[in-house]
Design a protein around this motif. Structure first.
Motif, PDB file in Angstrom:
ATOM      1  N   ARG A 141       9.272   8.179   3.957  1.00 30.90           N
ATOM      2  CA  ARG A 141      10.628   7.866   3.484  1.00 30.90           C
ATOM      3  C   ARG A 141      11.160   6.684   4.263  1.00 30.90           C
ATOM      4  NH1 ARG A 141      15.508   9.523   5.474  1.00 30.90           N
ATOM      5  NH2 ARG A 141      14.500  10.863   7.018  1.00 30.90           N
ATOM      6  N   GLN A 142      11.803   5.806   3.527  1.00 32.24           N
ATOM      7  CA  GLN A 142      12.426   4.661   4.160  1.00 32.24           C
ATOM      8  C   GLN A 142      13.802   5.085   4.613  1.00 32.24           C
ATOM      9  OE1 GLN A 142      12.981   1.293   1.620  1.00 32.24           O
ATOM     10  NE2 GLN A 142      13.358  -0.106   3.304  1.00 32.24           N
TER      11      GLN A 142
ATOM     12  N   ALA B 184       0.838  -1.183   0.000  1.00 35.22           N
ATOM     13  CA  ALA B 184       0.000   0.000   0.000  1.00 35.22           C
ATOM     14  C   ALA B 184       0.879   1.240   0.000  1.00 35.22           C
ATOM     15  CB  ALA B 184      -0.911  -0.008   1.222  1.00 35.22           C
ATOM     16  N   GLY B 185       0.357   2.316  -0.643  1.00 33.77           N
ATOM     17  CA  GLY B 185       1.102   3.563  -0.685  1.00 33.77           C
ATOM     18  C   GLY B 185       0.836   4.407   0.539  1.00 33.77           C
TER      19      GLY B 185
ATOM     20  N   ILE C 159       3.857   4.351   4.189  1.00 32.30           N
ATOM     21  CA  ILE C 159       4.091   2.999   3.699  1.00 32.30           C
ATOM     22  C   ILE C 159       4.619   2.164   4.858  1.00 32.30           C
ATOM     23  CG2 ILE C 159       5.628   1.635   2.211  1.00 32.30           C
ATOM     24  CD1 ILE C 159       5.400   3.873   0.154  1.00 32.30           C
ATOM     25  N   SER C 160       4.159   0.940   4.922  1.00 33.04           N
ATOM     26  CA  SER C 160       4.584   0.056   5.998  1.00 33.04           C
ATOM     27  C   SER C 160       6.111  -0.044   6.042  1.00 33.04           C
ATOM     28  CB  SER C 160       3.983  -1.341   5.768  1.00 33.04           C
ATOM     29  OG  SER C 160       4.428  -2.230   6.751  1.00 33.04           O
ATOM     30  N   GLY C 161       6.659   0.187   7.220  1.00 37.61           N
ATOM     31  CA  GLY C 161       8.112   0.126   7.377  1.00 37.61           C
ATOM     32  C   GLY C 161       8.793   1.476   7.259  1.00 37.61           C
ATOM     33  N   HIS C 162       8.093   2.458   6.737  1.00 43.25           N
ATOM     34  CA  HIS C 162       8.655   3.810   6.651  1.00 43.25           C
ATOM     35  C   HIS C 162       8.440   4.518   7.979  1.00 43.25           C
ATOM     36  CE1 HIS C 162       8.655   4.353   1.988  1.00 43.25           C
ATOM     37  NE2 HIS C 162       9.153   3.195   2.364  1.00 43.25           N
ATOM     38  N   ARG C 163       9.524   5.016   8.544  1.00 43.09           N
ATOM     39  CA  ARG C 163       9.422   5.638   9.864  1.00 43.09           C
ATOM     40  C   ARG C 163       9.456   7.163   9.816  1.00 43.09           C
ATOM     41  NH1 ARG C 163      14.181   2.885  12.886  1.00 43.09           N
ATOM     42  NH2 ARG C 163      13.458   4.173  14.620  1.00 43.09           N
TER      43      ARG C 163
END
Lengths: 116, 115
Positions: A94-95, A2-3, A26-30
């Motif tokens: 942002r990742q 997912a965006g 986004i999942s994992g973006h902190r």
């Protein structure tokens, strides 16, 4: 995957009211950043959050605030709305990778705020 | 101070012709450069980025950009334009010396591709 999800898509508020906009990265973006887009000023940086902490803030009055939750979702709040606050508010996630921050920023579709 | 200039408000090109959207930047340190595209009532879609290495960067939808350090430019190009490329294009920069991760955007260039 997912965006970046921003809610609501459209909002109409009256001058003097306050508003809260939401952004799910986004999942994992902190890291989550917020930008304001207006025809006159273009795209301007509002603030960035990382691990629930505001890391940077742009040149906006204190009426603009935000926060980030432990699941990285972020909200921004604008109090005492003015006509000039009418804009498209964009959220970007942002990742973070090794702290260099040179990966791309993924933007949501934005929330169109109209102040009347 | 960091800045980005997109000198053309609008670029008009015929379908099938090559297109160029210009961007120049100013930063204190090394630049990280990005191009985004925006369709009506939508957010920004990432096209490509330059971090380091090869000066010619290839991105999405057939777009590419050339980094020119001496001219501080990062022009967006495409060999053959499509009508569907019509949109608003933004160039952005982040200064590698800046501890914040904010992007500084240009004012945008509207690309109009006529059939």
């Amino acid at each position: 995957k997912a965006g970046v999800t921003q809610t609501p898509r459209y909002l109409i508020k009256t001058r003097g009211q306050q508003v809260t906009l939401s952004c799910s990265p986004i999942s994992g973006h902190r890291s989550v950043s917020w930008y304001q887009q207006t025809p006159g000023q273009g795209l301007q940086f509002l603030f960035e959050y990382f691990s629930e902490t505001q890391r940077n803030k742009g040149n906006f009055p204190g009426r603009f605030s935000g926060r980030q939750f432990s699941n990285s979702r972020s909200e921004m709040n604008v109090s005492t709305l003015e006509l000039g606050d009418s804009a498209l508010y964009l959220c970007a996630s942002r990742q973070t990778s090794g702290g260099t921050g040179i990966t791309g920023y993924t933007f949501g579709s934005g929330t169109r705020l109209t102040v009347v | 101070a960091q800045s980005v200039a997109q000198p053309e408000d609008q670029v008009n090109v015929a379908e099938g012709n090559p297109l160029t959207v210009k961007c120049t930047y100013s930063v204190s340190g090394n630049p990280y450069l990005f191009w985004y595209v925006q369709y009506p009532n939508r957010g920004l879609q990432f096209l490509l980025k330059y971090i380091t290495g090869d000066n010619l960067v290839k991105g999405s939808y057939g777009f590419e950009a050339e980094f020119n350090k001496s001219q501080t430019s990062f022009h967006l190009k495409k060999p053959s334009a499509l009508v569907s490329d019509s949109a608003l294009y933004f160039c952005a920069v982040r200064d590698a010396m800046d501890s914040s991760y904010k992007l500084i955007f240009g004012s945008g260039t509207r690309l109009l591709v006529r059939p």
